[in-house]
Scaffold this motif. Structure first.
Motif, short mmCIF file in Angstrom:
data_model
loop_
_atom_site.label_atom_id
_atom_site.label_comp_id
_atom_site.label_asym_id
_atom_site.label_seq_id
_atom_site.Cartn_x
_atom_site.Cartn_y
_atom_site.Cartn_z
N SER A 262 -17.93 53.23 -41.80
CA SER A 262 -18.86 52.96 -42.88
C SER A 262 -19.44 54.40 -43.29
O SER A 262 -20.40 54.66 -42.56
CB SER A 262 -19.55 51.76 -42.64
OG SER A 262 -20.66 51.80 -43.56
N ASN B 126 -22.52 48.02 -47.33
CA ASN B 126 -21.92 46.86 -46.59
C ASN B 126 -21.29 45.59 -47.31
O ASN B 126 -21.20 44.59 -46.51
CB ASN B 126 -23.17 45.99 -45.96
CG ASN B 126 -23.15 45.31 -44.65
OD1 ASN B 126 -22.17 45.52 -43.97
ND2 ASN B 126 -23.82 44.35 -44.38
N SER B 127 -21.10 46.09 -48.37
CA SER B 127 -20.12 44.63 -49.15
C SER B 127 -18.62 44.95 -48.61
O SER B 127 -17.94 43.94 -48.13
CB SER B 127 -20.17 44.72 -50.41
OG SER B 127 -19.56 46.03 -51.16
N GLU C 145 -17.55 46.26 -45.68
CA GLU C 145 -17.72 45.99 -44.39
C GLU C 145 -17.54 44.50 -44.14
O GLU C 145 -16.66 44.00 -43.07
CB GLU C 145 -18.78 46.27 -43.81
CG GLU C 145 -19.17 48.17 -43.78
CD GLU C 145 -19.31 48.70 -45.10
OE1 GLU C 145 -19.22 48.04 -46.10
OE2 GLU C 145 -19.31 49.99 -44.93
N MET C 146 -18.25 43.78 -45.05
CA MET C 146 -18.21 42.19 -44.96
C MET C 146 -16.73 41.54 -45.22
O MET C 146 -16.37 40.86 -44.64
CB MET C 146 -19.16 41.72 -45.89
CG MET C 146 -20.58 41.69 -45.37
SD MET C 146 -21.85 40.57 -45.98
CE MET C 146 -21.78 40.89 -47.51
N GLU C 147 -16.06 42.39 -46.24
CA GLU C 147 -14.82 41.90 -46.63
C GLU C 147 -13.79 42.10 -45.54
O GLU C 147 -12.86 41.36 -45.37
CB GLU C 147 -14.51 42.40 -47.91
CG GLU C 147 -15.22 41.73 -49.12
CD GLU C 147 -15.08 39.99 -49.33
OE1 GLU C 147 -15.23 39.55 -48.15
OE2 GLU C 147 -14.70 39.53 -50.28
N ASN D 143 -14.42 42.36 -42.42
CA ASN D 143 -14.67 41.47 -41.23
C ASN D 143 -13.93 40.08 -41.75
O ASN D 143 -13.47 39.43 -40.89
CB ASN D 143 -16.20 41.25 -41.07
CG ASN D 143 -16.70 42.34 -39.96
OD1 ASN D 143 -16.21 42.65 -39.23
ND2 ASN D 143 -17.84 42.67 -40.51
#
Ligand code: SF4
Lengths: 499, 252
Positions: free
Chosen positions: B130, B135-136, B138-140, B142
């Motif tokens: 990253s 962090n969007s 990254e969330m997806e 995950n």
């Protein structure tokens, strides 16, 4: 003349109406205000003006819903007495002021860099060669983690000083995500570009930061958002809280190796983010909220779908919570781990969920309500112990509360205003401040315009800015193996800090 | 234990059976289609926040597009978004949709290195970096591994160390401060290795393009194996893109 001007959340005022004090007076006034527990600093920052630095301090008073704003002008080469020596919560703001403008303080405890911005005054200090705090000792050892972490998460560096397994000290160095956002708000000229920037400040807080921006922008343009716009923002904020808190519980279960909790909470997040996609076409609510208009009017059909989502979510969520919150192997890891005491939370100026987990009643929805929060009473969920368990419990209870809030909202859905006025251009020579309670805590955006109504300054404050120090304090005397669960229990934003 | 089993039973089956043909709920904005309607093209292009729309001929670059949908609201007869989430390609140019185009985005098989399907078709371990992200994505990413999308069923996983990885997935516009850590991470990954750019910030810089806080020079040095558009990337775009990249192709 008064020392300050008092405004309401999202109230636009002429910039010239902010009193300019002598520094001494400015210092005395603001630091005396925060002696009151219900007053807290929501923003304190500097702007350049003809070789001088104008410092603007915004203290929110929770008792009466006002924000007291005052300012002073100083030369960058001066040495000042610090606010921080009188109240630690200011530490982060003065570190930023020092980093950006080179202003030095005679009694600031630690002018540690905040994010190494590209336009920092000191070009010689770099993030790569930052000297971490050290202790000379034969017994102690250091553990360095990051900037790249083991999981799929954002970068930041953690440096531990440990005695065996025990953490004595943690220093956190951030800045790796710095993208120069505040500067881009001035560089990018169209409203859509600026809205897009707000959506991309922190991708886990799209509704939070975008609401702060659109409310601020409408106030600058002297536009009062109609009920349907306010409704959508409130709904989006509460949905975002549910989604992220659910994901947070999943990640916390992962960190204590409770596989079932991790999977079930993880999959319960899916219908909520999918609902954002059903409503606005994006799972994280990007593109959903706009100043002065909406592209995705909310209607009966959407309402029914949301009720179905909740009807299916609720029993599974309750069942999973009941099990998680009574399982000895989970409780053993959650309870009394990573404690932030109420005194520490107050001292460091913690906000949002972190503050409320430690018994501090801070919630913009209750103290400085905006949008639909103005219409109904919000009673913040407060926990006492300040440990990982409290921060898990607060998620559980806030999720339930948000569902209740939303169900209430859904009882009367405002009609879409089809004859909306166009936005006026922004007012000239103005100042406006917007506060929003995002899922993580208090978000604050401030804007200043020039004589043509052009933005001359834009300031973003993510709640994480206040809370990173809480994490550093919480892990002291804990096992280093408990660091991941502590970190996740706060779930702070790297990009929100780094901007 | 019994209660845990009961919870498990109540969950039923949560995984999406076929990730290559699943339909997305709601009004997902995937691959755009541009009609031949005559409109004021300059006006259309100038409204785009990330300069994704070019004129003469009119096109939308999905490597820059935030998928905000504003162009389609302003010119509904001209631009529409399909729900087609298979928008990844190994060719930068394939992300550009031109007037009249309405066909799937494909990978150029000729550009895929032989070792990729040879080594990675049954197992692909990835290290995520990253770098100046929000962090969007990254969330997806995950979410790709959660029980719904369950990318692990194909042997695709994120791993903790670059030394265990077969490639890196970059998210974010690549900040100056992450340029060096990114390089170190890439160097630590053993050969053969791939590079995937996930999200428009990584592909083009997105809304951050041109910011003095970025340093994107890493991208000039290496060939990119997969571009996955999105803001953030949708898990289905990511997983399908990778499956296309690593699948075994019949020799022609
Ligand atoms: S949807 Fe894409 S092309 Fe259309 S305006 Fe938004 S960013 Fe530009």
């Amino acid at each position: 003349m008064l020392n300050y001007i008092s405004v309401k959340n999202n109230q636009c005022i002429p910039f010239s109406s902010i009193p300019v004090l002598e520094y001494e007076q400015f210092l005395d006034y603001n630091t005396s205000l925060v002696k009151e527990e219900s007053n807290h600093c929501v923003n304190y920052y500097g702007i350049r003006k003809q070789g001088k630095i104008v410092l603007i301090c915004c203290i929110a008073s929770d008792a009466d819903g006002l924000i007291h704003i005052s300012s002073t002008e100083v030369k960058p080469e001066v040495q000042l007495e610090s606010f921080t020596a009188r109240h630690l919560a200011f530490h982060i703001f003065e570190r930023e002021i020092h980093e950006n403008f080179g202003i030095s303080y005679i009694d600031h405890p630690w002018l540690k860099p905040l994010r190494f911005p590209f336009n920092s005054f000191d070009k010689s200090s770099g993030i790569a060669n930052y000297p971490f705090y050290k202790i000379e000792s034969e017994e102690l050892h250091e553990v360095g983690v990051g900037p790249i972490h083991a999981g799929v998460i954002e970068p930041g560096h953690f440096r531990f000083i440990c005695n065996g397994e025990q953490i004595l000290h943690l220093e956190i160095q951030l800045g790796f995500q710095h993208r120069g956002i505040e500067n881009l708000f001035l560089e990018k000229k169209t409203l859509l570009q600026r809205t897009t920037l707000a959506e991309n400040i922190a991708g886990d807080t799209v509704a939070g930061h975008t609401t702060a921006f659109v409310n601020l922008w409408e106030s600058l343009c002297n536009f009062s958002p109609e009920a349907d716009l306010q409704f959508a923002r409130t709904l989006a904020l509460e949905l975002e809280r549910i989604a992220i808190h659910t994901g947070g519980l999943s990640a916390m279960c992962t960190d204590v190796a409770y596989q079932l909790g991790s999977s079930v909470f993880g999959r319960l997040r899916t219908p909520i983010v999918n609902y954002f996609q059903i409503w606005g076409g994006n799972r994280l609510a990007k593109g959903l909220l706009r100043a002065g208009k909406t592209n995705f009017p909310f209607d009966k059909v959407l309402e029914e779908k949301l009720q179905t989502v909740f009807n299916e979510y609720k029993p599974d969520f309750d069942e999973m919570c009941k099990e998680t919150f009574s399982l000895p192997s989970v409780l053993g890891r959650f309870e009394k781990t990573g404690v932030v005491t109420k005194e520490q939370a107050l001292l460091t100026g913690a906000v949002g969920m972190t503050a409320r987990s430690s018994g501090v009643n801070k919630d913009i929805r209750a103290s400085h309500p905006h949008d639909y929060y103005q219409l109904s009473e919000h009673l913040p969920v407060i926990k006492k112990h300040g440990d990982v368990f409290s921060r898990a419990q607060i998620r559980r209870e806030e999720i339930k509360q948000s569902i209740e809030h939303i169900r209430k909202l859904l009882e009367s859905i405002p009609d879409e205003n089809k004859k909306r006025q166009e936005l006026n251009p922004p007012s000239s020579d103005s100042f406006v401040l917007s506060l929003v309670e995002g899922w993580r805590g208090e978000i604050c955006h401030c804007a200043i315009t020039d004589e043509n109504g052009e933005l001359t300054h834009y300031k973003v404050k993510d709640p994480s800015l206040h809370n990173w120090l809480s994490l550093a304090l919480a892990v002291r005397n804990n096992e280093i193996s408990d660091f991941p669960i502590c970190n996740k229990s706060f779930d702070l934003s790297y990009c929100g800090n780094d901007l | 234990m019994i209660r845990n089993l009961m919870i498990l039973a109540h969950q039923g089956k949560q995984f999406i059976p076929d990730l290559t043909s699943a339909s997305v709920p709601g009004i997902f904005r995937g691959r755009p289609v541009i009609s031949r309607e005559v409109i004021n093209e300059q006006q259309l292009a100038s409204l785009c926040p990330t300069a994704a729309i070019a004129v003469n001929p009119l096109s939308i670059d999905m490597g820059r597009c935030t998928f905000c949908g504003e162009c389609a609201f302003a010119f509904p007869g001209k631009i529409s978004f399909t729900t087609d989430y298979k928008i990844a390609s190994n060719e930068r140019d394939a992300l550009i949709i031109r007037e009249g185009d309405d066909r799937p985005v494909l990978l150029n098989a000729g550009l895929i290195r032989k070792e990729i399907s040879e080594f990675f078709s049954g197992s692909l371990k990835l290290r995520q970096v990253s770098a100046g992200a929000d962090n969007s994505c990254e969330m997806e990413l995950n979410a790709c591994g959660n029980v719904n999308f369950d990318m692990g069923r194909f042997g695709i996983e994120f791993v903790a160390s670059p030394r265990h990885a077969d490639g890196i997935v970059i998210t974010g516009a690549i900040s100056e401060h992450m340029a060096e850590p990114l390089q170190i991470c890439y160097d630590a990954t053993p050969e053969p290795k791939i590079i995937i750019l996930a999200g428009i910030d990584a592909i083009s810089g997105g809304i951050f393009e041109g910011s003095p806080a970025l340093n994107r020079s890493f991208l000039d040095k290496y060939k990119i194996d997969l571009y996955v558009p999105g803001n953030p990337v949708h898990p289905l775009s990511f997983i399908n893109g990778i499956l296309e990249l690593i699948k075994v192709r019949k020799k022609s």
